[in-house]
Design an enzyme around this catalytic site. Structure first.
Site, PDB file in Angstrom:
ATOM      1  N   GLN A 220       9.225  20.489  22.350  1.00 61.31           N
ATOM      2  CA  GLN A 220       8.554  21.409  23.250  1.00 61.31           C
ATOM      3  C   GLN A 220       8.874  20.571  24.533  1.00 61.31           C
ATOM      4  O   GLN A 220       7.891  19.769  25.160  1.00 61.31           O
ATOM      5  CB  GLN A 220       7.080  21.301  22.810  1.00 61.31           C
ATOM      6  CG  GLN A 220       6.197  22.036  23.919  1.00 61.31           C
ATOM      7  CD  GLN A 220       6.080  23.086  23.642  1.00 61.31           C
ATOM      8  OE1 GLN A 220       5.986  23.824  22.703  1.00 61.31           O
ATOM      9  NE2 GLN A 220       5.530  24.121  24.849  1.00 61.31           N
ATOM     10  N   PHE A 221       9.888  20.883  25.222  1.00 62.09           N
ATOM     11  CA  PHE A 221      10.003  20.039  26.509  1.00 62.09           C
ATOM     12  C   PHE A 221       9.087  20.424  27.524  1.00 62.09           C
ATOM     13  O   PHE A 221       8.736  19.686  28.522  1.00 62.09           O
ATOM     14  CB  PHE A 221      11.586  20.430  27.019  1.00 62.09           C
ATOM     15  CG  PHE A 221      11.715  21.590  27.830  1.00 62.09           C
ATOM     16  CD1 PHE A 221      11.358  21.803  29.193  1.00 62.09           C
ATOM     17  CD2 PHE A 221      11.776  22.783  27.097  1.00 62.09           C
ATOM     18  CE1 PHE A 221      11.555  22.820  29.999  1.00 62.09           C
ATOM     19  CE2 PHE A 221      12.067  24.124  28.066  1.00 62.09           C
ATOM     20  CZ  PHE A 221      11.795  24.134  29.367  1.00 62.09           C
ATOM     21  N   THR A 222       8.541  21.452  27.702  1.00 62.65           N
ATOM     22  CA  THR A 222       7.700  21.846  28.503  1.00 62.65           C
ATOM     23  C   THR A 222       6.463  20.938  28.641  1.00 62.65           C
ATOM     24  O   THR A 222       5.395  20.753  29.676  1.00 62.65           O
ATOM     25  CB  THR A 222       7.227  23.193  28.569  1.00 62.65           C
ATOM     26  OG1 THR A 222       6.566  23.309  27.201  1.00 62.65           O
ATOM     27  CG2 THR A 222       8.134  24.381  28.722  1.00 62.65           C
TER      28      THR A 222
END
Length: 139
Positions: free
Chosen positions: A72-74
């Site tokens: 989940q890079f966000t």
């Protein structure tokens, strides 16, 4: 991470990872993270005492519960300025993917059953949170 009654992740309408009661870990990697941070995060996920037990709180490790790990890079989107998130703190994919893999590998070395999403894919994540209990772990 969230304590869940059930969780699943799909890619292109296909379930790629699914667990019953356990932990859903949305894992974001920062630019400065390394293998040691990934292993420390895995240990904390596995050993954090957030499930009710007969004599107090117990961990997923204590109960033998599975973990669903979803990249989940966000999580590292900075929204302090303007109306668009900045991703400057998020590690690039080539750095992040092996570190998310190291979190998964360390959980498995510790004996955890681990399901995963697909790094970089557009995923749908479904969960039924238990409690609800959601915590931000940073190492």
């Amino acid at each position: 991470m969230s304590r869940v009654a059930t969780a699943a992740v799909t890619v292109d309408d296909v379930v790629v990872g699914e667990i019953g009661r356990g932990l859903l870990a949305l894992v974001g990697v920062r630019r400065e993270d390394d293998g040691e941070a990934a292993r420390t995060l895995a240990r904390k996920l596995h050993e954090l005492r957030i499930f009710p037990g007969q004599d107090g709180e117990v961990s997923a490790a204590d109960l033998g519960l599975p973990v669903l790990v979803v990249s989940q890079f966000t999580l590292y989107g900075d929204t302090r300025k303007g109306r668009r998130p900045s991703w400057v703190d998020a590690a690039p994919g080539g750095t992040a993917e092996p570190l998310v893999g190291e979190v998964v590998a360390e959980l498995r070395r510790r004996g955890a059953e681990v399901a995963t999403g697909v790094f970089g894919a557009r995923m749908l994540v479904f969960s039924v949170n238990e409690g609800p209990m959601t915590l931000l772990l940073e190492v």
